[in-house]
Motif scaffolding. Sequence first.
Motif, mmCIF file in Angstrom:
data_model
loop_
_atom_site.group_PDB
_atom_site.id
_atom_site.type_symbol
_atom_site.label_atom_id
_atom_site.label_comp_id
_atom_site.label_asym_id
_atom_site.label_seq_id
_atom_site.Cartn_x
_atom_site.Cartn_y
_atom_site.Cartn_z
ATOM 1 N N LEU A 1 0.798 -1.272 0.143
ATOM 2 C CA LEU A 1 -0.069 0.148 0.152
ATOM 3 C C LEU A 1 0.949 1.238 -0.217
ATOM 4 N N VAL A 2 1.982 1.372 0.729
ATOM 5 C CA VAL A 2 2.861 2.444 0.895
ATOM 6 C C VAL A 2 3.480 2.623 -0.426
ATOM 7 N N GLN A 3 4.085 1.516 -1.099
ATOM 8 C CA GLN A 3 4.604 1.966 -2.296
ATOM 9 C C GLN A 3 3.882 2.057 -3.340
ATOM 10 N N SER A 4 2.788 1.383 -3.375
ATOM 11 C CA SER A 4 1.740 1.879 -4.430
ATOM 12 C C SER A 4 1.224 3.245 -4.284
ATOM 13 N N ALA A 5 0.793 3.760 -3.309
ATOM 14 C CA ALA A 5 0.271 5.125 -2.746
ATOM 15 C C ALA A 5 1.568 5.965 -3.155
ATOM 16 N N LEU A 6 2.650 5.811 -3.097
ATOM 17 C CA LEU A 6 3.557 6.673 -3.539
ATOM 18 C C LEU A 6 4.067 6.843 -4.902
ATOM 19 N N GLY A 7 3.683 5.681 -5.760
ATOM 20 C CA GLY A 7 3.604 5.671 -7.300
ATOM 21 C C GLY A 7 4.703 4.647 -7.510
ATOM 22 N N VAL A 8 4.926 3.693 -6.882
ATOM 23 C CA VAL A 8 6.021 2.542 -7.283
ATOM 24 C C VAL A 8 5.115 1.788 -8.533
ATOM 25 N N ALA A 9 5.903 1.376 -9.574
ATOM 26 C CA ALA A 9 5.230 0.585 -10.320
ATOM 27 C C ALA A 9 4.764 -0.738 -10.015
ATOM 28 N N ASP B 1 4.430 -3.766 -10.917
ATOM 29 C CA ASP B 1 5.234 -5.104 -10.989
ATOM 30 C C ASP B 1 6.371 -4.916 -10.178
ATOM 31 N N ALA B 2 6.909 -3.822 -9.598
ATOM 32 C CA ALA B 2 8.134 -3.641 -8.582
ATOM 33 C C ALA B 2 7.407 -4.050 -7.344
#
Length: 228
Positions: free
Chosen positions: A134-142, A144-145
């Motif tokens: 959730l943190v990575q996605s909310a900050l815009g990490v792709a 697949d990563a």
Amino acid sequence: MTVLPPELFNYRDLGGHSVPGGKLRTGLLFRSNAVVGLPNDIAVRLGLRTALDLREPGEKLAEPPTAGPAQVHEVELIQADPAAPHNLRPFTHWLAENRGHLLAEAVRVLAHEPMPTVLFCSSGKDRTGVLAALVQSALGVAEDAVIEDYARTEKLMPPDYLALALERSRRAGLPADQSLDDFGSPPDLLLAVLDGIRERHGDAAQYLVDHGLDRSDLDRLRERLVEI
């Protein structure tokens, strides 16, 4: 470079990924399996200032966190809810669908407490995996990563740890039908969870806001973790 004890097999940096307009800083936010039995001198060398424990009271009582001088914050994601499924796939979906307010609370801790920070549960896989995603996605990490990072846990788990994880589950009163499959981190599972979040909320950032996180908290976390 600080050498970690083998017990912290799942300790790793959540930074380094590209995001729109920059990348996530390294050395500030880490994920791990249970931070227990960590020698104080190593904890000091790691420089941790905050530890976010996502475990239940019984887990913490059996294995208290040892994070050196770091301040330990607790956000119990399951809260002994009898409706929580016991097997991996339904549990992971249940967590995203029923614990959004607590996941938002955990992100609020990450946005405001001193860094470097480590977040962890027992294996650092399911509760930690969903929060990290959730943190990575909310900050815009792709995506697949994000999924690759989630799936990496399964590869890092030592073979002898699986037996220990099953034993912990038995002690916690979980049913005997649990199998080693419940201790994996399959990429398609997180993809399905993220798809569900998109369908209901649009994206991970809106999911957190819909569950009580203030936009200013998300902006603060972005300011702390994203370097242009």
